[in-house]
Write an enzyme that holds these catalytic residues in place. Structure first.
Site: not given
Ligand code: SAM
Length: 217
Positions: A63-65
Site C-alpha cells: 500500500i503506498s505512502q
C-alpha cells in the site's frame, strides 16, 4: 460520513505528512482525513497504519505512502462527475480515496488474491460503487472507456499506449514512469491539440507487470 476510529491519527497524518508538503486540494485532504487507512493494512502492521511509509499487503505488494496517495490524487485533479480508472488495486485504499471524490471508480488488479483483498477491504467501508476487475491493466478497460482520469499505481517503463488511447480530451493520467527500482511521477494531460507531459519528482513503486509493462521475473 460516519467518523471512523483513529480520527486523531488521521488528522496528524494530514497535517504533518500531507498538507505540510504542499497538498492543498481541500477535497483530497478531507478524503484522506475520512478514509480509515488502518482498514487496509494487514494486522501485523496495524500500529504503523498512519506512519509516513508504504507497508506490505502480502503477495510481494504494498500500500503506498499516504503522501504519495494524496499527491497522485491531487495531480489527477478530480471532479465529482469524473469517471476514473486505477491500474493496481492493491489494498483498495487509493480506490476508496478516489470514490470520495468522483462519480465512478474502476480498478484493475492483476493478482486475483490481491483483488479479493481489495474487495473485502472496500466492503468493510460499505463502498460497493467501485468496480474491481481482475486482469492486465496495461491494456486498460475498453469496455468502460474513455476515462476522465487514469492513475497507474505501479511502476511502468513507459505509459501503456492503450491507456493513453482511453483518456478523454481534458483527461489526466498519472503514473510512476522509469526503471524497476526508481521512477519519476509523470502526468499526461490530453487537450484538443495533443498531450502535455509533466514531471513531479522521484518515487518508488513495485513494477507494473503485463503486456505493455514489465515482464514477470
Ligand atoms: N493502489 C494500491 C493501494 O491503494 O493499496 C497500491 C498498489 S501496489 C503499489 C501495485 C499493485 O499493482 C499491486 O497490487 C500489483 O499486483 C498491481 N499490478 C501490477 N501489474 C499490474 C497490471 N498489469 N494490472 C493490474 N494490476 C497490476
Amino acid at each position: 460520513m460516519i467518523p471512523y476510529p483513529r480520527a486523531d491519527e488521521r488528522s496528524r497524518m494530514v497535517e504533518h505528512q500531507i498538507r505540510s508538503r504542499g497538498i492543498t486540494n481541500p477535497r483530497v485532504l478531507e478524503a484522506m482525513r475520512n478514509i480509515p487507512r488502518h482498514f487496509f493494512i494487514p494486522a501485523p502492521y496495524d500500529k504503523s497504519a498512519y506512519e509516513d511509509a508504504p507497508l506490505p499487503i502480502g503477495n510481494g505488494q504494498t500500500i503506498s505512502q499516504p503522501y504519495i496517495v494524496a499527491l497522485m490524487t491531487e495531480l489527477l485533479d478530480p471532479y465529482p462527475e469524473d469517471r476514473v480508472l486505477e491500474i493496481g488495486a492493491g489494498s483498495g485504499y487509493q480506490a476508496a480515496i478516489l470514490s470520495m471524490l468522483v462519480q465512478h471508480v474502476t480498478t484493475i488488479e492483476r493478482i486475483p488474491a490481491v483483488a479479493e483483498l481489495a474487495r473485502k477491504n472496500l466492503e468493510k467501508l460499505g463502498l460497493k460503487d467501485i468496480d474491481i476487475i481482475v486482469g492486465d491493466g496495461t491494456r486498460g478497460y475498453p469496455e468502460h472507456a474513455p476515462f476522465d482520469g487514469i492513475i497507474i499505481t505501479a511502476a511502468t517503463p513507459e505509459i501503456p499506449q492503450p491507456l493513453i488511447d482511453q483518456l478523454t480530451v481534458g483527461g489526466i493520467l498519472v503514473a510512476p514512469v522509469g526503471g524497476r527500482e526508481i521512477q519519476e511521477l509523470i502526468t499526461l494531460s490530453r487537450n484538443e491539440s495533443g498531450i502535455v507531459r509533466s514531471s513531479h519528482g522521484g518515487v518508488r513503486f513495485v513494477p507494473l507487470i503485463g503486456e505493455y509493462g514489465w515482464e514477470e521475473t
